[in-house]
Design an enzyme around this catalytic site. Structure first.
Site, PDB file in Angstrom:
ATOM      1  N   GLY A   7       0.852  -1.178   0.000  1.00  0.00           N
ATOM      2  CA  GLY A   7       0.000   0.000   0.000  1.00  0.00           C
ATOM      3  C   GLY A   7       0.891   1.231   0.000  1.00  0.00           C
ATOM      4  O   GLY A   7       0.892   2.022   0.939  1.00  0.00           O
ATOM      5  N   ALA A   8       1.670   1.381  -1.062  1.00  0.00           N
ATOM      6  CA  ALA A   8       2.663   2.458  -1.116  1.00  0.00           C
ATOM      7  C   ALA A   8       2.024   3.742  -1.624  1.00  0.00           C
ATOM      8  O   ALA A   8       2.384   4.271  -2.679  1.00  0.00           O
ATOM      9  CB  ALA A   8       3.835   2.043  -2.004  1.00  0.00           C
ATOM     10  N   GLY A   9       1.043   4.235  -0.854  1.00  0.00           N
ATOM     11  CA  GLY A   9       0.436   5.525  -1.152  1.00  0.00           C
ATOM     12  C   GLY A   9       1.285   6.654  -0.602  1.00  0.00           C
ATOM     13  O   GLY A   9       2.513   6.561  -0.576  1.00  0.00           O
ATOM     14  N   ILE A  11       1.807   7.951   2.522  1.00  0.00           N
ATOM     15  CA  ILE A  11       2.652   7.620   3.675  1.00  0.00           C
ATOM     16  C   ILE A  11       3.621   6.494   3.326  1.00  0.00           C
ATOM     17  O   ILE A  11       4.822   6.561   3.615  1.00  0.00           O
ATOM     18  CB  ILE A  11       1.790   7.241   4.897  1.00  0.00           C
ATOM     19  CG1 ILE A  11       1.200   8.492   5.542  1.00  0.00           C
ATOM     20  CG2 ILE A  11       2.593   6.452   5.928  1.00  0.00           C
ATOM     21  CD1 ILE A  11       2.209   9.388   6.237  1.00  0.00           C
ATOM     22  N   GLY A  12       3.104   5.431   2.689  1.00  0.00           N
ATOM     23  CA  GLY A  12       3.944   4.280   2.383  1.00  0.00           C
ATOM     24  C   GLY A  12       5.105   4.625   1.463  1.00  0.00           C
ATOM     25  O   GLY A  12       6.250   4.207   1.699  1.00  0.00           O
ATOM     26  N   LYS A 204      -3.186  10.124  19.610  1.00  0.00           N
ATOM     27  CA  LYS A 204      -3.583  10.353  18.213  1.00  0.00           C
ATOM     28  C   LYS A 204      -5.085  10.144  18.035  1.00  0.00           C
ATOM     29  O   LYS A 204      -5.766  10.906  17.333  1.00  0.00           O
ATOM     30  CB  LYS A 204      -2.810   9.380  17.311  1.00  0.00           C
ATOM     31  CG  LYS A 204      -3.147   9.530  15.806  1.00  0.00           C
ATOM     32  CD  LYS A 204      -2.130  10.388  15.110  1.00  0.00           C
ATOM     33  CE  LYS A 204      -2.506  10.620  13.637  1.00  0.00           C
ATOM     34  NZ  LYS A 204      -2.015   9.581  12.752  1.00  0.00           N
ATOM     35  N   ASN A 208      -8.747  11.900  16.108  1.00  0.00           N
ATOM     36  CA  ASN A 208      -9.390  11.122  15.042  1.00  0.00           C
ATOM     37  C   ASN A 208     -10.809  10.693  15.407  1.00  0.00           C
ATOM     38  O   ASN A 208     -11.713  10.686  14.557  1.00  0.00           O
ATOM     39  CB  ASN A 208      -8.573   9.872  14.720  1.00  0.00           C
ATOM     40  CG  ASN A 208      -7.262  10.179  14.038  1.00  0.00           C
ATOM     41  OD1 ASN A 208      -6.262   9.508  14.258  1.00  0.00           O
ATOM     42  ND2 ASN A 208      -7.237  11.196  13.184  1.00  0.00           N
ATOM     43  N   ASN A 212     -12.856  13.297  12.882  1.00  0.00           N
ATOM     44  CA  ASN A 212     -13.081  12.565  11.632  1.00  0.00           C
ATOM     45  C   ASN A 212     -14.562  12.274  11.370  1.00  0.00           C
ATOM     46  O   ASN A 212     -15.071  12.606  10.296  1.00  0.00           O
ATOM     47  CB  ASN A 212     -12.238  11.292  11.614  1.00  0.00           C
ATOM     48  CG  ASN A 212     -10.770  11.590  11.377  1.00  0.00           C
ATOM     49  OD1 ASN A 212     -10.181  12.425  12.049  1.00  0.00           O
ATOM     50  ND2 ASN A 212     -10.161  10.915  10.431  1.00  0.00           N
ATOM     51  N   GLU A 285     -13.179   4.795   7.216  1.00  0.00           N
ATOM     52  CA  GLU A 285     -12.417   4.037   8.211  1.00  0.00           C
ATOM     53  C   GLU A 285     -12.838   4.473   9.616  1.00  0.00           C
ATOM     54  O   GLU A 285     -12.093   5.136  10.335  1.00  0.00           O
ATOM     55  CB  GLU A 285     -10.926   4.286   7.998  1.00  0.00           C
ATOM     56  CG  GLU A 285     -10.019   3.346   8.778  1.00  0.00           C
ATOM     57  CD  GLU A 285      -8.552   3.650   8.542  1.00  0.00           C
ATOM     58  OE1 GLU A 285      -7.754   2.715   8.536  1.00  0.00           O
ATOM     59  OE2 GLU A 285      -8.204   4.833   8.348  1.00  0.00           O
TER      60      GLU A 285
END
Length: 323
Positions: A7-9, A11-12, A204, A208, A212, A285
């Site tokens: 999942g190299a979006g 952040i990744g 954190k 959220n 969110n 999410e």
């Protein structure tokens, strides 16, 4: 050290580029135009700290990568149960899984100690479906304080922050944590190994869990929510109820509601990731952010009426998006 970023979006890819800069053997698992751009041009990072490019190996075939030492998960939590085909070719007996997720992780009670040790949370691990794919013994916790976004295929805009706190569920300072932390630091990031990482999770989560879902329900920015008196009061109640659950579980997150609200207001006209997902028609999410804390309140006997109300309404919204 061999690492796969699944999942190299935004952040990744940012983490993968930093680890590559540190000399790690990095492999980005991605797809579509983003994959094509990274193959052709590498990961291009635009940052207030300076722009740079990392020529990292990128593929959509994990089997071509083979077993690695660490899998860094950049997927949304609701994708974990279905990620078996992506992660299984990457695993050997000692491979760790470092999940950069918001909210309560599936491994939360793994080697927790105390009366709830080993308990499974249905809201984040329904029917054990996540644990079946990502064994809790592999998990290294990760709390992300960096903000990034994809400016275009293969282009990561780093907005602020470089801290990725990690920690073992059993609170030990393991060799695998130290190895990953050292590589992240060598790549220019902050990566403290925190014995009490669960405290970071709650710090954190305090933002959220409130901003969110409320942002998705109202379409409001951080600044708008903070400056609308009645909405701010609801958010404050949600935060205080969340802290009560954390305290009942033995955690002591070192932050006040007032400080958290002040920090959120300084962010300005920012749209939360949940609101952005809603606007794009993507799944929300919210189970790991909100439903999980309501479940933890049931376990600990803490009264959370505001969280229950917002959870019920936002769940209806989330079901509509998923339909």
């Amino acid at each position: 050290m061999k690492v796969a970023i699944v999942g190299a979006g935004a952040i990744g890819a940012y983490v993968g580029a930093a680890l590559h800069r540190a000399g790690a053997d990095v492999h980005l698992i991605a797809r579509g135009p983003h994959l094509a751009a990274m193959r052709q041009h590498g990961v291009r990072v635009h940052s207030p700290r300076g722009d740079w490019t990392a020529r990292v190996h990128a593929t959509d075939r994990p089997a071509d990568v083979g077993p690695v030492d660490h899998v860094f998960l950049g997927l949304k939590a609701h994708s974990y149960a279905a990620c078996g085909p992506l992660v299984e070719p990457l695993m050997h007996e000692e491979t760790s899984v470092i999940a950069a997720q918001n909210g309560i992780p599936w491994w939360y009670f793994h080697r927790h100690g105390g009366p709830h040790d080993g308990q499974r949370l249905e809201s984040v691990d329904p029917g054990g479906s996540v644990s079946a794919v990502l064994a809790p013994k592999r998990a290294i916790g990760c709390v992300v304080y960096a903000a990034t976004e994809l400016e275009g295929p293969g282009v990561v805009r780093h907005l602020e922050g470089t801290r990725f706190s990690i920690g073992e569920p059993d609170r030990s300072r393991s060799a695998r944590c130290t190895e990953f932390s050292d590589a992240m630091v060598a790549g220019g990031l902050k990566c403290p190994v925190e014995p009490e990482l669960r405290d970071d999770i709650w710090i954190k989560l305090l933002g959220n869990i409130s901003f969110n879902p409320i942002s998705a329900l109202t379409r409001a920015t951080m600044l708008q929510m903070c400056r609308h008196r009645s909405t701010r009061q609801v958010i404050e109640l949600m935060m205080r109820e969340t802290l009560a659950v954390a305290h009942a579980l033995g955690c002591r997150p070192d932050i006040s509601v007032e400080r958290r609200l002040a920090g959120a207001e300084r962010v300005g006209e920012h749209r939360t990731s949940t609101l952005q997902d809603l606007e794009k028609g993507k799944p929300l999410e919210l189970d790991v952010l909100l439903a999980a804390v309501v479940e933890l309140a049931d376990i600990t006997g803490v009264e959370v009426p505001t969280l229950r109300t917002v959870d019920a309404i936002s769940d209806l919204l989330a079901r509509g998006v998923a339909a």
